[in-house]
Design an enzyme around this catalytic site. Structure first.
Site, PDB file in Angstrom:
ATOM      1  N   ASP A 120     -81.325 -16.579   0.596  1.00  0.00           N
ATOM      2  CA  ASP A 120     -82.038 -17.773   1.078  1.00  0.00           C
ATOM      3  C   ASP A 120     -81.571 -19.022   0.325  1.00  0.00           C
ATOM      4  O   ASP A 120     -80.393 -19.125   0.022  1.00  0.00           O
ATOM      5  CB  ASP A 120     -83.562 -17.529   0.993  1.00  0.00           C
ATOM      6  CG  ASP A 120     -84.061 -17.376  -0.429  1.00  0.00           C
ATOM      7  OD1 ASP A 120     -83.252 -17.103  -1.327  1.00  0.00           O
ATOM      8  OD2 ASP A 120     -85.281 -17.554  -0.646  1.00  0.00           O
TER       9      ASP A 120
ATOM     10  N   GLY B 113     -85.569 -16.323  -8.638  1.00  0.00           N
ATOM     11  CA  GLY B 113     -86.984 -16.675  -8.540  1.00  0.00           C
ATOM     12  C   GLY B 113     -87.844 -15.584  -9.139  1.00  0.00           C
ATOM     13  O   GLY B 113     -87.344 -14.544  -9.569  1.00  0.00           O
TER      14      GLY B 113
HETATM   15  C1  QUE Z   1     -81.198  -9.159  -6.924  1.00  0.00           C
HETATM   16  C2  QUE Z   1     -81.913 -10.337  -6.900  1.00  0.00           C
HETATM   17  C3  QUE Z   1     -82.557 -10.826  -8.034  1.00  0.00           C
HETATM   18  C4  QUE Z   1     -82.457 -10.093  -9.219  1.00  0.00           C
HETATM   19  C5  QUE Z   1     -81.727  -8.907  -9.252  1.00  0.00           C
HETATM   20  C6  QUE Z   1     -81.114  -8.462  -8.098  1.00  0.00           C
HETATM   21  C7  QUE Z   1     -83.331 -12.042  -8.039  1.00  0.00           C
HETATM   22  C8  QUE Z   1     -83.985 -12.406  -9.254  1.00  0.00           C
HETATM   23  C9  QUE Z   1     -83.843 -11.613 -10.407  1.00  0.00           C
HETATM   24  C10 QUE Z   1     -84.467 -11.867 -11.682  1.00  0.00           C
HETATM   25  C11 QUE Z   1     -83.860 -11.444 -12.851  1.00  0.00           C
HETATM   26  C12 QUE Z   1     -84.459 -11.637 -14.084  1.00  0.00           C
HETATM   27  C13 QUE Z   1     -85.691 -12.227 -14.160  1.00  0.00           C
HETATM   28  C14 QUE Z   1     -86.325 -12.638 -13.003  1.00  0.00           C
HETATM   29  C15 QUE Z   1     -85.710 -12.455 -11.764  1.00  0.00           C
HETATM   30  O1  QUE Z   1     -83.076 -10.509 -10.353  1.00  0.00           O
HETATM   31  O2  QUE Z   1     -83.427 -12.750  -7.004  1.00  0.00           O
HETATM   32  O3  QUE Z   1     -87.541 -13.213 -13.080  1.00  0.00           O
HETATM   33  O4  QUE Z   1     -86.317 -12.403 -15.378  1.00  0.00           O
HETATM   34  O5  QUE Z   1     -84.726 -13.521  -9.273  1.00  0.00           O
HETATM   35  O6  QUE Z   1     -80.406  -7.306  -8.120  1.00  0.00           O
HETATM   36  O7  QUE Z   1     -82.007 -11.033  -5.750  1.00  0.00           O
END
Ligand code: QUE
Length: 354
Positions: free
Chosen positions: A144, A65
């Site tokens: 979640d 997300g």
């Molecule tokens: C743990 C996470 C998430 C994460 C990295 C973690 C996560 C998540 C993202 C993410 C990655 C790239 C994106 C972005 C979100 O990285 O939940 O918008 O461009 O969404 O170590 O829980």
């Protein structure tokens, strides 16, 4: 501005294609709402026999997300974060209870929110590129999108292992654990979707024909260790078991868990313990929504997003810094139910089913 979800109906298939390649298709509130709107419209659309969810251009299925937004919102009133969780969990629940067959193509990175829109689908296709994980304990969040439901129902203590370590499972491992129902080589995906559009009523046959034998299932050799060393719902006991074990595997996993938020780790273990006993998926989402609105306001979530995703310094300073210092009272505050007027509710159209 390009559309962040491509929505179409082609020859009996309702297609939802994630299209935010710059963020590995991480979900936003608008994306969740658009997908739900289409799914609701397709409920009584006879032109739609089946739903297929995949990603359009770029690598990865869905990274999760928009956690940078969530952290910013959590710094203030958390209203925008709550709106996101409300919409995302409604989508997760709508898919879980959807009366028509649904299929997710988990080709590439499938984390957090991406797992939440895959696991409720009737068919879940993994490929040699699949990397499925619930990595939220790295950023002070928790697993979640129904994590408490699905992960607590995995064999042995694999779910507990996944949330504490953030382990990335490959396609063969996903198939072995039934996180994926089919293993199809990426080179066969386009042909599979084409066959589904020719005969959407014969999805099982098309999937069988497209399936390839899985390569070696690496996690299989560690299942006995995982069941034994992750047996406890108490974080301190898991850490002690790993410490006392002689294997190199246990020491590697221990050092991984030591990089995660102790608060998140305890929240996650409790969520899985609660989730195993829940009567319905709607109950799960109600509990996770109450929890999510509070966890986004914690120090650890702000700090985790800063250290891992914004500054990328990789040095989160967790508070409390150790498992022992995370008290039952801290957890009770996070897990308290919401007053009825603030609770998550499913779509009325999905309410009767799950
Ligand atoms: C743990 C996470 C998430 C994460 C990295 C973690 C996560 C998540 C993202 C993410 C990655 C790239 C994106 C972005 C979100 O990285 O939940 O918008 O461009 O969404 O170590 O829980």
């Amino acid at each position: 501005m390009t559309d962040d979800v491509l929505i179409s109906v082609e020859r009996g298939i309702g297609r939802l294609r994630l299209n935010r390649p710059k963020a590995i298709h991480a979900l936003t509130t608008a994306m969740c709402e658009k997908m739900s709107e289409a799914l609701l419209a397709w409920l009584d659309d006879d032109n739609v026999e089946m739903v297929v969810i995949d990603h359009a251009e770029g690598r990865g299925f869905c990274a999760g997300g928009d956690v940078v937004m969530l952290a910013r919102s959590g710094n203030t009133d958390a209203d925008e974060a709550k709106r996101f969780f409300f919409a995302e969990y409604r989508l997760n629940h709508l898919l879980f209870s959807y009366p028509k067959p649904t299929l997710a193509i988990m080709d590439g990175i499938t984390m957090g929110g991406g797992v939440g829109i895959s696991l409720p689908c009737s068919y879940r296709v993994a490929t040699e590129n699949t990397r499925l994980a619930m990595p939220e304990t790295s950023i002070g969040l928790f697993p979640d999108v129904g994590g408490g439901w699905y992960l607590s129902r995995l064999p042995g203590r694999v779910g507990q292992f996944m949330v504490l370590t953030g382990a990335r499972l490959d396609g063969a491992e996903c198939h072995y654990l039934n996180l994926a129902t089919h293993y199809v080589e990426q080179s066969g995906i386009e042909d599979l979707v084409e066959r589904l559009m020719v005969a959407p009523g014969r999805a099982t046959g098309a999937l069988g024909a497209a399936s390839a034998p899985t390569p070696e299932v690496k996690i299989e050799q560690n299942l006995a260790l995982i069941a034994r060393l992750f047996a406890s719902d108490r974080l301190e006991e898991v850490l002690a078991a790993l410490e006392q074990d002689e294997s190199e595997w246990a020491h590697t996993e221990l050092s991984t868990i030591r990089t995660k938020s102790p608060l998140s780790c305890k929240v996650s273990l409790r969520l899985l313990a609660d989730g195993a006993a829940r009567a319905s998926f709607a109950d799960e989402m109600r509990a996770e929504y109450a929890l999510a609105g509070r966890v986004v306001r914690t120090h650890d979530f702000r700090e985790g997003v800063r250290a891992v995703l914004i500054d990328k310094t990789g040095d989160p300073q967790w508070d409390p810094p150790t498992a022992e210092e995370v008290t039952q009272e801290m957890l009770d505050v996070l897990f308290a139910p919401l007053p009825a007027s603030e609770e998550w509710t499913p779509f009325p159209e999905a309410e009767t089913v799950a």
